[in-house]
Design a protein around this motif. Structure first.
Motif, PDB file in Angstrom:
ATOM      1  N   LYS A 218     -14.328 -71.066 -15.711  1.00  0.00           N
ATOM      2  CA  LYS A 218     -14.429 -72.435 -16.212  1.00  0.00           C
ATOM      3  C   LYS A 218     -14.564 -73.438 -15.078  1.00  0.00           C
ATOM      4  N   HIS A 219     -13.831 -73.207 -13.994  1.00  0.00           N
ATOM      5  CA  HIS A 219     -13.861 -74.134 -12.858  1.00  0.00           C
ATOM      6  C   HIS A 219     -15.259 -74.227 -12.261  1.00  0.00           C
ATOM      7  N   PHE A 220     -15.952 -73.094 -12.173  1.00  0.00           N
ATOM      8  CA  PHE A 220     -17.284 -73.080 -11.577  1.00  0.00           C
ATOM      9  C   PHE A 220     -18.396 -73.133 -12.621  1.00  0.00           C
ATOM     10  N   HIS A 221     -18.042 -73.379 -13.876  1.00  0.00           N
ATOM     11  CA  HIS A 221     -19.022 -73.531 -14.956  1.00  0.00           C
ATOM     12  C   HIS A 221     -19.885 -72.279 -15.103  1.00  0.00           C
ATOM     13  N   TRP A 222     -19.269 -71.114 -14.975  1.00  0.00           N
ATOM     14  CA  TRP A 222     -19.986 -69.855 -15.194  1.00  0.00           C
ATOM     15  C   TRP A 222     -19.801 -69.447 -16.644  1.00  0.00           C
ATOM     16  N   ASN A 223     -20.906 -69.249 -17.355  1.00  0.00           N
ATOM     17  CA  ASN A 223     -20.798 -68.822 -18.754  1.00  0.00           C
ATOM     18  C   ASN A 223     -21.704 -67.638 -19.085  1.00  0.00           C
ATOM     19  N   TRP A 224     -22.317 -67.054 -18.079  1.00  0.00           N
ATOM     20  CA  TRP A 224     -23.247 -65.938 -18.285  1.00  0.00           C
ATOM     21  C   TRP A 224     -22.842 -64.841 -17.312  1.00  0.00           C
ATOM     22  N   VAL A 225     -22.092 -63.863 -17.807  1.00  0.00           N
ATOM     23  CA  VAL A 225     -21.451 -62.896 -16.917  1.00  0.00           C
ATOM     24  C   VAL A 225     -21.727 -61.470 -17.372  1.00  0.00           C
ATOM     25  N   ILE A 226     -21.512 -60.546 -16.437  1.00  0.00           N
ATOM     26  CA  ILE A 226     -21.557 -59.115 -16.700  1.00  0.00           C
ATOM     27  C   ILE A 226     -20.125 -58.585 -16.594  1.00  0.00           C
ATOM     28  N   ILE A 278     -26.118 -49.853 -12.104  1.00  0.00           N
ATOM     29  CA  ILE A 278     -26.688 -50.653 -11.013  1.00  0.00           C
ATOM     30  C   ILE A 278     -28.117 -51.080 -11.349  1.00  0.00           C
ATOM     31  N   ASN A 279     -28.888 -50.232 -12.020  1.00  0.00           N
ATOM     32  CA  ASN A 279     -30.230 -50.621 -12.467  1.00  0.00           C
ATOM     33  C   ASN A 279     -30.164 -51.790 -13.442  1.00  0.00           C
ATOM     34  N   MET A 280     -29.168 -51.783 -14.312  1.00  0.00           N
ATOM     35  CA  MET A 280     -28.994 -52.889 -15.253  1.00  0.00           C
ATOM     36  C   MET A 280     -28.619 -54.171 -14.517  1.00  0.00           C
ATOM     37  N   LEU A 281     -27.851 -54.053 -13.438  1.00  0.00           N
ATOM     38  CA  LEU A 281     -27.520 -55.234 -12.630  1.00  0.00           C
ATOM     39  C   LEU A 281     -28.768 -55.854 -12.042  1.00  0.00           C
ATOM     40  N   HIS A 282     -29.718 -55.011 -11.594  1.00  0.00           N
ATOM     41  CA  HIS A 282     -30.980 -55.509 -11.030  1.00  0.00           C
ATOM     42  C   HIS A 282     -31.771 -56.302 -12.070  1.00  0.00           C
ATOM     43  N   GLN A 283     -31.764 -55.838 -13.309  1.00  0.00           N
ATOM     44  CA  GLN A 283     -32.607 -56.438 -14.347  1.00  0.00           C
ATOM     45  C   GLN A 283     -31.973 -57.659 -15.006  1.00  0.00           C
ATOM     46  N   SER A 284     -30.681 -57.812 -14.927  1.00  0.00           N
ATOM     47  CA  SER A 284     -29.997 -58.907 -15.621  1.00  0.00           C
ATOM     48  C   SER A 284     -30.178 -60.229 -14.890  1.00  0.00           C
ATOM     49  N   THR A 285     -30.195 -61.304 -15.677  1.00  0.00           N
ATOM     50  CA  THR A 285     -30.263 -62.651 -15.103  1.00  0.00           C
ATOM     51  C   THR A 285     -28.879 -63.203 -14.773  1.00  0.00           C
ATOM     52  N   ALA A 286     -27.824 -62.527 -15.237  1.00  0.00           N
ATOM     53  CA  ALA A 286     -26.463 -62.951 -14.924  1.00  0.00           C
ATOM     54  C   ALA A 286     -26.158 -62.635 -13.465  1.00  0.00           C
ATOM     55  N   LYS A 287     -25.442 -63.521 -12.824  1.00  0.00           N
ATOM     56  CA  LYS A 287     -25.154 -63.381 -11.398  1.00  0.00           C
ATOM     57  C   LYS A 287     -23.659 -63.241 -11.100  1.00  0.00           C
ATOM     58  N   TYR A 454      -6.398 -68.771  -5.741  1.00  0.00           N
ATOM     59  CA  TYR A 454      -7.815 -68.869  -6.082  1.00  0.00           C
ATOM     60  C   TYR A 454      -8.622 -69.204  -4.831  1.00  0.00           C
ATOM     61  N   ILE A 455      -9.815 -68.676  -4.781  1.00  0.00           N
ATOM     62  CA  ILE A 455     -10.695 -68.922  -3.642  1.00  0.00           C
ATOM     63  C   ILE A 455     -11.993 -69.512  -4.157  1.00  0.00           C
ATOM     64  N   GLN A 456     -12.515 -70.489  -3.459  1.00  0.00           N
ATOM     65  CA  GLN A 456     -13.710 -71.187  -3.907  1.00  0.00           C
ATOM     66  C   GLN A 456     -14.981 -70.439  -3.489  1.00  0.00           C
ATOM     67  N   VAL A 457     -15.962 -70.341  -4.441  1.00  0.00           N
ATOM     68  CA  VAL A 457     -17.201 -69.589  -4.184  1.00  0.00           C
ATOM     69  C   VAL A 457     -18.394 -70.160  -4.939  1.00  0.00           C
ATOM     70  N   PRO A 458     -19.598 -69.524  -4.827  1.00  0.00           N
ATOM     71  CA  PRO A 458     -20.837 -69.980  -5.511  1.00  0.00           C
ATOM     72  C   PRO A 458     -20.854 -69.961  -7.058  1.00  0.00           C
ATOM     73  N   VAL A 459     -22.130 -70.015  -7.694  1.00  0.00           N
ATOM     74  CA  VAL A 459     -22.316 -70.282  -9.156  1.00  0.00           C
ATOM     75  C   VAL A 459     -23.269 -69.315  -9.909  1.00  0.00           C
ATOM     76  N   SER A 460     -23.168 -69.167 -11.342  1.00  0.00           N
ATOM     77  CA  SER A 460     -24.128 -68.370 -12.158  1.00  0.00           C
ATOM     78  C   SER A 460     -24.001 -68.737 -13.633  1.00  0.00           C
ATOM     79  N   ILE A 461     -25.127 -69.118 -14.273  1.00  0.00           N
ATOM     80  CA  ILE A 461     -25.133 -69.450 -15.700  1.00  0.00           C
ATOM     81  C   ILE A 461     -26.424 -68.914 -16.303  1.00  0.00           C
ATOM     82  N   CYS A 462     -26.468 -68.812 -17.631  1.00  0.00           N
ATOM     83  CA  CYS A 462     -27.679 -68.332 -18.301  1.00  0.00           C
ATOM     84  C   CYS A 462     -28.708 -69.459 -18.394  1.00  0.00           C
TER      85      CYS A 462
END
Length: 805
Positions: A218-226, A278-287, A454-462
């Motif tokens: 929620k803090h990093f506005h991530w809503n598209w996850v694996i 791992i192949n599915m990770l390559h194809q997914s748009t989730a980060k 908690y540690i601060q890091v980058p972002v991923s959304i659909c």
């Protein structure tokens, strides 16, 4: 971790165990027991089976310290295969902090605290250690109906470090009412006080870990996850809790990572499953990847991910593997992206870093009285010190999060014992203490407090968030995936409904992408408007001109010129024109119901009356000069039966019916009309007449105007004083032209210009009649009075008659 010491010396706190020292049965543990009788009998049978098969194999611990009250410890002392430090957590329990407690003048003064530590070899090797702790000093485990007076080898147990092992231990320890304080087991099963009344922990539960991970998303506005989870109880429990608590988070896909069975190696089938993931990770748009698993299966997984060049992902791990140094040391693991872990806050343990590399004591009766005779490193052997020195950097890098949990468990036990013994500043009341009494104090004291790191890091959304004023158009099944569509003009974006644009009320407006609606400005043709001023001036001139003409005709009513123009009918026409000019006032100012009725009924009726009089006058001239000579009988009927008045009555009757229908269907009333070109404005005007009614009303006036033009054309050769063709032609041309101009003006210039052009149209038509029809006659009356005589008119008729012959 924080330990509450507020009750260390308070002797007025609740006394567990009764008023007499050594009394063990004053409070029945059945009040907070471990379930029903059926479960209790099953556990007794299970315990009897374990005792019958395993008791003879019990051996003493290599890590122990004698004391008045003994604390048991279950640690993975031989866990090198999974990257764990084989003695780091055991060091915590056997460190000089136990000596601090024993030497403290405020915590357990005069009481020695001892410990027994047993190896559980990392995962589920808990049977032998369990029996060792349950046995009394005679190496016997007795089956009893009630264990309130039972004295096992230890008063409480710290550990083990795995959720399956902790649950296995808790099932039996709860039967014997021996408190268990776990330091890494996060399973939710231990939270059930009915089944595990004496199970405690110094680490957040799985539910708390999952909530912390969701707060991170929620803090990093991530809503598209694996989501990757272990194919075991730990992974299934984490996944269940994640799906229960996750709101506003969409899972692109979820897959189970295979867990090695028996050995630490994955089978070929399991390796193929990892490669598929791992192949599915390559194809997914989730980060963003949530990894809900133990660390047993992760080394091969991350090595394979590095080999297949997975990059730029955010990996979020649980406490089970987030701080594991063996994973951090995988070659090129940093290429996989950013790693985040939800872990307990790291709190330095006073003196622990120094003690970890401390040379062994030469004392024989100190911290560890018994050295191992089997080559096992304990706290007093040179080999253990040597190994600690070699692993110093690894131990330092791994941090002290889990170690502090163990450290806290020791102090929690010490504080509970402090309260049980009613310790004061001078000493404690030593007596027999039973495990269940320690459990009561632990449950009633609420000594454990947890925090997160908690540690601060980058972002991923659909999908990117829509900008203000845009709604979400779903694409696919996931609510996190959508397109952004602008809210159209006249609608607004409502925060409560992200998928629809709400229409503005009729009295409000909005531009495209608006978030709010604005009140419309109501306008009308005001008195101070310059257009209204011009209109009123022109109307006033027309009114004065019409009144002057009316007075002129009334004064010269008996003259041939007035008689030839219609006589008394001219006065009726001029009176109607006066009313029409006064009607212009109804177009200015705030429209009212009276003004609307006046504009659409009285004014229209008077204008039709005026046109019908002109038609009658034109028809009379045609009848006199043509119909009388060619059709004398028809002319006689026309004059005998008052043909002009019948014609006028029919026309006015049709007009009245038209106005009544209009009034009944669309009652004249002021309304606020929106503008298509300017949504911010509402025009306050009279309700528009329906198109078919307006066409019906206009058709009657148009027909009369056409008749005027036709009769005037037929009389173009009549005597000069009776030849009104050019004047009527001038008026009808003005009438038709003004209609065309009005239609174009209303189409091009809506708004307050509509009533302005409508009023101007009326003024032009009225001026056309006054000037076109009455103007030439007034000119003769005032400037050529010699032509306004009977002799002149007779001469003109005779000249026309001679020319016709």
């Amino acid at each position: 971790m924080h330990v509450n010491k507020s009750g260390q010396t308070d002797e007025n706190k609740h006394q567990v165990g009764g008023s007499k020292a050594g009394t063990c049965c004053s409070r029945s543990p059945a009040d907070w027991g471990s379930g029903g009788s059926a479960m209790r009998e099953a556990r007794l049978c299970f315990s009897a089976l374990l005792i019958a098969t395993s008791l003879k194999t019990l051996t003493a611990s290599d890590f122990r310290l004698a004391g008045d009250y003994v604390l048991g410890g279950l640690f993975s002392l031989h866990a090198e295969t999974v990257g764990k430090s084989p003695f780091i957590r055991a060091e915590v329990l056997s460190s000089d902090h136990v000596e601090e407690i024993n030497n403290s003048s405020t915590l357990l003064p005069g009481v020695s605290l001892g410990y027994e530590m047993v190896d559980v070899c990392y995962h589920t090797n808990v049977v032998h250690p369990l029996l060792y702790f349950l046995a009394n000093n005679h190496s016997r485990v007795q089956l009893q109906e009630s264990y309130t007076c039972y004295q096992p080898r230890v008063l409480a147990v710290v550990g083990p470090d795995s959720s399956p092992g902790a649950v296995t231990m808790a099932n039996v320890l709860s039967l014997f009412l021996i408190p268990q304080i776990t330091y890494t087991a996060t399973t939710e099963s231990l939270r059930n006080p009915k089944h595990f009344p004496v199970a405690f922990r110094t680490i957040p539960s799985t539910e708390q870990m999952i909530k912390a991970m969701l707060l991170l998303l929620k803090h990093f506005h991530w809503n598209w996850v694996i989501v990757l989870f272990g194919d075991d109880d730990y992974g299934q429990e984490n996944l269940k809790l994640l799906r229960f608590w996750a709101t506003g988070v969409c899972i692109a896909f979820q897959e189970s990572i295979p867990v090695p069975r028996g050995s630490q190696m994955l089978s070929l089938e399991q390796q193929a499953k990892v490669q598929d993931i791992i192949n599915m990770l390559h194809q997914s748009t989730a980060k963003v990847v949530l990894v809900l698993t133990l660390d047993l299966m992760l080394p091969f997984f991350f090595q394979e991910a590095v080999r297949q060049k997975v990059t730029d992902l955010v990996w979020i791990g649980t406490e089970a593997w987030a701080t594991d140094p063996s994973l951090h040391s995988i070659t090129n693991i940093s290429r996989l992206g950013t790693f985040l872990g939800v872990a307990v806050r790291e709190v330095p343990i006073p003196g622990f870093s120094t003690f970890r590399a401390k040379a062994p004591s030469n004392q024989t009766g100190g911290a560890g009285t018994w050295a191992s005779d089997q080559g096992t490193c304990n706290q007093v052997c040179d080999r253990c010190f040597s190994a600690a020195k070699q692993r110093e950097k690894e131990l330092s890098d791994s941090g002290e999060r889990t170690d502090f949990n163990v450290y806290s468990a020791v102090y929690v036990f010490a504080h509970a014992l402090h309260r049980l013994l009613r310790c004061g500043s001078t000493g404690c009341h030593k007596r027999t203490v039973y495990p269940w009494q320690v459990g009561v104090v632990l449950r009633d004291s609420h000594l454990l407090f947890l925090k997160f790191l908690y540690i601060q890091v980058p972002v991923s959304i659909c999908s990117n968030q829509c900008i203000p004023g845009q709604r979400k158009k779903p694409t696919g099944l996931h609510p996190c995936c959508f397109e952004c569509v602008d809210c159209e003009a006249g609608t607004y974006f409502n925060e409560s409904d992200h998928y629809n644009c709400q229409p503005c009320p009729v009295t409000h407006w909005s531009n495209a992408r608006s978030q709010t609606c604005h009140p419309k400005v109501v306008t009308y043709l005001a008195w101070h408007d310059h257009r209204a001023v011009v209109l009123l001036i022109v109307s006033l001139l027309g009114l004065l001109t019409t009144l002057a003409t009316l007075l002129t005709f009334a004064f010269h009513l008996r003259t041939p010129m007035v008689k030839s123009a219609g006589g008394g009918m001219c006065l009726l026409m001029l009176a109607a024109l006066v009313i029409c000019f006064l009607n212009i006032l109804a177009y200015v100012g705030i429209p009212t119901e009276f003004k609307c009725v006046w504009r659409q009924t009285v004014s229209s009726f008077c204008f039709t009356l005026c046109i019908s009089c002109i038609v009658i006058r034109s028809l009379q001239i045609v009848c006199i000069f043509r119909l009388m000579a060619k059709l004398p009988k028809a002319y006689n009927y026309w004059t005998k039966y008052k043909g002009p008045y019948i014609f006028m009555a029919v026309v006015l009757a049709l007009k009245t019916v038209t106005l009544m229908i209009n009034f009944l269907i669309s009652s004249p009333a002021p309304v606020e009309l929106p503008l298509e070109d300017n949504p911010a404005i509402l025009v306050l005007d009279c309700k528009k007449t329906p198109a078919f009614l307006q066409m019906l009303d206009t058709a009657l006036d148009m027909s009369l105007s056409v008749l005027c033009f036709c009769f005037a054309y037929l009389g173009k050769e009549f005597p000069k004083n009776y030849n009104e063709a050019k004047y009527i032609t001038l008026w009808t041309t003005s009438y038709f032209t003004s209609w065309a101009i009005l239609f174009v003006a209303i189409t091009l210039y809506p708004g307050v210009l509509v009533p302005f052009f409508s009023a101007l149209f009326s003024v032009v038509n009225l001026f056309g009649i006054v000037i076109g029809y009455f103007g030439p006659k007034c000119y003769i009356i005032f400037f050529h009075p010699e032509r306004n005589t009977s002799a002149y008119f007779q001469t003109d008729i005779q000249t026309y008659t001679m020319r016709r012959k």
